[in-house]
Design a protein around this motif. Structure first.
Motif, PDB file in Angstrom:
ATOM      1  N   CYS A 152       0.834  -1.208   0.000  1.00 40.09           N
ATOM      2  CA  CYS A 152       0.000   0.000   0.000  1.00 40.09           C
ATOM      3  C   CYS A 152       0.868   1.257   0.000  1.00 40.09           C
ATOM      4  CB  CYS A 152      -0.924  -0.011   1.209  1.00 40.09           C
ATOM      5  SG  CYS A 152      -2.203  -1.285   1.167  1.00 40.09           S
ATOM      6  N   ILE A 153       1.988   1.215   0.722  1.00 41.82           N
ATOM      7  CA  ILE A 153       2.914   2.359   0.716  1.00 41.82           C
ATOM      8  C   ILE A 153       3.468   2.579  -0.689  1.00 41.82           C
ATOM      9  CG2 ILE A 153       5.131   3.186   1.599  1.00 41.82           C
ATOM     10  CD1 ILE A 153       4.478   1.732   4.214  1.00 41.82           C
ATOM     11  N   LYS A 154       3.808   1.490  -1.379  1.00 41.85           N
ATOM     12  CA  LYS A 154       4.302   1.621  -2.749  1.00 41.85           C
ATOM     13  C   LYS A 154       3.224   2.188  -3.668  1.00 41.85           C
ATOM     14  CE  LYS A 154       7.085   1.086  -6.198  1.00 41.85           C
ATOM     15  NZ  LYS A 154       8.266   1.949  -6.350  1.00 41.85           N
ATOM     16  N   PHE A 155       1.985   1.758  -3.489  1.00 37.66           N
ATOM     17  CA  PHE A 155       0.892   2.300  -4.298  1.00 37.66           C
ATOM     18  C   PHE A 155       0.712   3.792  -4.036  1.00 37.66           C
ATOM     19  CE2 PHE A 155      -3.589   3.410  -4.805  1.00 37.66           C
ATOM     20  CZ  PHE A 155      -3.811   3.040  -6.119  1.00 37.66           C
ATOM     21  N   ALA A 156       0.761   4.200  -2.768  1.00 36.67           N
ATOM     22  CA  ALA A 156       0.622   5.627  -2.442  1.00 36.67           C
ATOM     23  C   ALA A 156       1.758   6.431  -3.061  1.00 36.67           C
ATOM     24  CB  ALA A 156       0.597   5.806  -0.922  1.00 36.67           C
ATOM     25  N   GLN A 157       2.967   5.873  -3.080  1.00 39.19           N
ATOM     26  CA  GLN A 157       4.087   6.583  -3.700  1.00 39.19           C
ATOM     27  C   GLN A 157       3.847   6.789  -5.195  1.00 39.19           C
ATOM     28  OE1 GLN A 157       6.546   4.651  -5.678  1.00 39.19           O
ATOM     29  NE2 GLN A 157       8.398   5.871  -5.557  1.00 39.19           N
ATOM     30  N   ARG A 158       3.286   5.760  -5.887  1.00 39.98           N
ATOM     31  CA  ARG A 158       2.985   5.919  -7.309  1.00 39.98           C
ATOM     32  C   ARG A 158       1.902   6.976  -7.532  1.00 39.98           C
ATOM     33  NH1 ARG A 158       4.649   2.178 -11.149  1.00 39.98           N
ATOM     34  NH2 ARG A 158       6.780   1.601 -10.617  1.00 39.98           N
ATOM     35  N   LEU A 204       0.907  12.136   0.694  1.00 43.97           N
ATOM     36  CA  LEU A 204       2.296  12.313   1.121  1.00 43.97           C
ATOM     37  C   LEU A 204       2.373  12.560   2.631  1.00 43.97           C
ATOM     38  CD1 LEU A 204       5.266  12.519   0.355  1.00 43.97           C
ATOM     39  CD2 LEU A 204       4.901  14.942  -0.175  1.00 43.97           C
ATOM     40  N   ASP A 205       1.447  13.381   3.152  1.00 43.27           N
ATOM     41  CA  ASP A 205       1.411  13.588   4.605  1.00 43.27           C
ATOM     42  C   ASP A 205       1.131  12.283   5.344  1.00 43.27           C
ATOM     43  OD1 ASP A 205       1.954  16.259   4.318  1.00 43.27           O
ATOM     44  OD2 ASP A 205      -0.165  16.860   4.312  1.00 43.27           O
ATOM     45  N   THR A 224       8.828   2.929   3.867  1.00 41.06           N
ATOM     46  CA  THR A 224       8.567   4.317   3.489  1.00 41.06           C
ATOM     47  C   THR A 224       9.834   5.013   3.029  1.00 41.06           C
ATOM     48  OG1 THR A 224       6.779   4.356   5.118  1.00 41.06           O
ATOM     49  CG2 THR A 224       7.529   6.463   4.251  1.00 41.06           C
ATOM     50  N   LEU A 225      10.934   4.799   3.741  1.00 38.24           N
ATOM     51  CA  LEU A 225      12.199   5.420   3.348  1.00 38.24           C
ATOM     52  C   LEU A 225      12.634   4.960   1.954  1.00 38.24           C
ATOM     53  CD1 LEU A 225      14.164   5.179   6.721  1.00 38.24           C
ATOM     54  CD2 LEU A 225      13.378   7.267   5.624  1.00 38.24           C
ATOM     55  N   ASN A 226      12.434   3.696   1.646  1.00 41.78           N
ATOM     56  CA  ASN A 226      12.840   3.184   0.331  1.00 41.78           C
ATOM     57  C   ASN A 226      11.999   3.762  -0.801  1.00 41.78           C
ATOM     58  OD1 ASN A 226      14.868   1.539   1.382  1.00 41.78           O
ATOM     59  ND2 ASN A 226      13.449  -0.141   1.774  1.00 41.78           N
ATOM     60  N   THR A 227      10.744   4.138  -0.520  1.00 37.56           N
ATOM     61  CA  THR A 227       9.913   4.748  -1.565  1.00 37.56           C
ATOM     62  C   THR A 227      10.146   6.251  -1.686  1.00 37.56           C
ATOM     63  OG1 THR A 227       8.113   5.026   0.029  1.00 37.56           O
ATOM     64  CG2 THR A 227       8.115   3.010  -1.290  1.00 37.56           C
TER      65      THR A 227
END
Length: 729
Positions: A152-158, A204-205, A224-227
């Protein structure tokens, strides 16, 4: 009625299909269309279907993350899987492994669907499916298992990457990272730039909130840091905002609580990931305004880490040795010598004959002796043997080997060496070392005749049967299937192209001039000549056709060695088209020559030149720069120009930055290739009629090279002044 196929058999068949597409990405559309009905949820609670859905979700994630599949095909395929992904992720009882792969797939296809919506604003149902998937993912973000939360974090980053403005976004490139909010028109009916940007800021927040919580999970922090590294590099406008949050984050704050082994690993992981991210940012951009602050943060973090994790060692001193103690310290510490391992006893063999298995059997357990090891597979036996050898004690192994050796020596001593009667010499004493022949006087004639008279009658001679070998022929090999033929042909072409990597380039050797023979120098250009002629002339006239047929660029063609070589040549040119444009021209010249020869002979054939000219042009046009001269060189050197080819050049004028390149290339054709001057001028006039940004330059060229255009342009301007209406030229 045929028996239904089990789930294991279905998965085996699906794995075969997966191996096929990994070998040739062109099969992705057909395989994907066949797999979707199998993995599609049917609403019934069937536990066996979970394995199929897991495999299908993994295959979808792998497909849209594959670098070998072109972006345009990914965009087309993403529209066909949206409904399946939506049904899977909206199922509240769905397996977590399926949900994880579905979220990964959604992260890969979100930029593709977004780009599709930019260019196709009428397709509202597709955007509604994507919004439903996005909404579901954002709802399960905080409550799912850790593996799903990472996805989900990766999806939010995209989503943040797509819904924020990027620097110098270029819609002609196929990289999903280039999709940004800058490409969305202001009057788009479905995509409101202001709302999308606000949603990206909120996501992002939400991503950065993991650094502000009192208790942080190391897995989520590291994910999160990796994204964030990609967001910092690709979106400079939010980089300072992200860095300020990271610089206020202290990954060592949990070290104040009682240090358990789990907490120790978590703190070390968060500290190392944070430090490496910041060091990478400083290394990539040393002139960053926050470079000094980042350097201070990294140094302070390293000092704190050393103080926290090395303090216990400094206070207690070096740890006392537990085993293998020094002999001089044993008396002071009162340590006991380690007891030696019990001796491994290998019982001797009983008298009598024994098999090889009995010789090497060292166990005394009758149950193990009765077990038949041949029932196990070879792979399992190898794994068991490796595991035993890794864990067995060295002394025990040596004692077992010594016991088997003693058994073998005892067997040798108990069995004396016997002389094989079938091979022992006749009439020779074994104890006699030297053979000394006796010399007798030769018999006279009378003695020989007496012996012959007294000899028994000769037995009839038995003739040996005729043992001459007859004719022997190996059985013919089984016929190859179509898939095997395709695989062998593709492997052959791959090896042919692999030879070019070891050959010397033509520029490093002295040319022999125009009188040299083709492919006689042994360099890379000669090998290209061989390959192009294999592609164009090896199967000339063998294609099945009722008349001369023009091969369309998108028309599927059956497998043949020539088409495979053409496809490989096309991919080889596109890998570095600026340096290999001469290879493309040489190949297309061969195609043009072969087509003309076949048409002159009146044979039934399929012409290939125009198809591959258009494919090469479509492949290089999206990557051209305004200062490139590759397009001008390509158009001037290929042997034939058609209106379809010039239509690709006209399409460049949709980008104002490429107008000058398109018109300059057409002007070069007008000046240097008189046979195509008229169709080139028609293309320039078409550009003048359809593109406002190109009107000044196009009018200048047309006024010079097309008589009467200046007068018509002048009349058009006068009519504008008088009537306020422009007459179409």
């Amino acid at each position: 009625m045929a028996e239904p196929i089990s789930v294991e058999q279905q998965i085996k068949l699906l794995e075969d299909a997966r191996k096929l597409v990994l070998g040739d990405p062109n099969y992705y559309p057909q395989i994907l269309q066949g797999i979707i009905p199998i993995i599609k949820p049917d609403g019934r609670a069937d536990p066996a279907k979970v394995e199929l859905r897991r495999w299908g979700a993994d295959f979808l994630a792998e497909t849209f993350a594959s670098p070998t599949l072109p972006a345009d095909q990914k965009e087309t395929l993403s529209l066909s899987v949206l409904e399946v992904i939506k049904n899977m992720i909206e199922n509240p009882n769905e397996d977590s492994a399926v949900v994880k792969s579905v979220v990964q797939t959604a992260a890969s296809i979100y930029p593709l669907v977004f780009r599709w919506m930019i260019n196709n604003s009428y397709d509202g149902p597709t955007w509604e499916r994507m919004l439903a998937i996005k909404s579901r993912i954002l709802r399960i973000w905080d409550t799912a298992v850790p593996g799903v939360r990472i996805c989900c974090i990766k999806f939010a980053q995209r989503v943040v990457l797509v819904q924020t403005a990027g620097p110098n976004a270029d819609p002609r490139r196929g990289d999903p990272l280039e999709v940004s909010l800058s490409m969305v028109p202001q009057n788009h009916p479905l995509l409101a730039p202001r709302n999308l940007e606000a949603e990206a800021s909120g996501l992002l927040d939400r991503m950065l909130s993991v650094f502000q919580e009192s208790i942080s999970d190391a897995i989520l922090v590291d994910a999160t840091l990796n994204t964030l590294s990609i967001l910092i590099r690709a979106r400079p406008q939010v980089a300072n905002r992200i860095l300020n949050v990271i610089l206020n984050f202290n990954p060592l704050k949990q070290a104040n609580s009682p240090m358990t082994p789990k907490l120790r690993v978590m703190v070390k992981s968060m500290e190392k990931t944070t430090r490496l991210l910041l060091m990478h940012i400083n290394k990539r951009d040393p002139q960053n305004p926050l470079a000094g602050r980042i350097q201070q943060y990294v140094e302070r973090m390293m000092r704190s880490r050393n103080e926290i994790f090395d303090e216990a060692t400094r206070k207690r001193g070096p740890p006392a040795p537990m085993d293998g103690l020094d002999a001089a310290k044993r008396q002071k510490l009162g340590a006991q010598l380690p007891t030696p391992a019990p001796k491994f006893h290998v019982p001797p063999l009983t008298p009598g004959p024994h098999t090889v298995a009995e010789l090497f059997t060292v166990t005394t357990d009758e149950g193990l002796k009765a077990f038949d090891v041949s029932q196990l597979s070879e792979d399992l036996v190898v794994k068991i043997g490796i595991t035993i050898l890794q864990k067995i004690d060295g002394d025990t192994l040596n004692q077992a080997v010594e016991g088997v050796r003693q058994r073998y020596l005892s067997l040798q001593a108990a069995q004396p060496e016997l002389l094989n009667p079938a091979t022992a010499p006749l009439g020779v004493d074994e104890d006699e070392d030297d053979y000394e022949p006796d010399f007798y006087n030769a018999e006279d004639t009378e003695q020989i005749l007496n012996k012959l008279d007294n000899a028994p009658p000769d037995e009839p001679e038995i003739k040996a049967p005729d043992m001459a070998p007859g004719l022997f022929a190996l059985p013919p090999p089984p016929p190859l299937t179509q898939d095997q033929l395709v695989q062998v042909g593709q492997g052959t072409v791959s090896r042919v192209f692999g030879v070019m990597q070891t050959l010397e380039e033509a520029g490093k050797k002295q040319k022999a001039g125009l009188n040299r023979l083709a492919a006689s120098s042994g360099d890379r250009d000669d090998w290209i000549t061989i390959i192009t002629r294999l592609a164009t002339r090896s199967a000339a006239g063998l294609e099945e056709a009722s008349d001369i047929i023009k091969a369309e660029p998108d028309q599927p063609v059956p497998f043949s060695l020539s088409n495979t070589i053409r496809e490989s040549l096309y991919l080889y040119v596109l890998e570095d088209f600026r340096k290999r444009i001469d290879i493309a021209v040489a190949w297309l010249c061969e195609e043009w020559y072969n087509d003309r020869v076949q048409m002159t002979l009146g044979e039934q054939t399929v012409v290939h030149y125009e198809k591959w000219v258009l494919r090469v042009l479509d492949g290089i046009v999206p990557y051209l720069d305004a200062r490139d001269k590759v397009l001008t060189r390509f158009l001037s050197e290929i042997p034939g120009l058609t209106p379809d080819v010039l239509a690709r050049v006209k399409g460049l004028c949709r980008d104002p930055a490429m107008v000058n390149l398109a018109l300059t290339s057409l002007l070069y054709l007008v000046m240097m290739r008189p046979p195509v001057r008229e169709i080139a001028l028609d293309a320039v006039e078409d550009i003048w009629n359809n593109y406002e940004d190109a009107k000044p330059i196009a009018a200048k060229y047309l006024s010079k090279w097309r008589p009467g255009f200046a007068e018509r342009l002048k009349d058009n301007e006068e009519d504008k002044k008088t009537n306020g209406v422009a007459i179409e030229v």
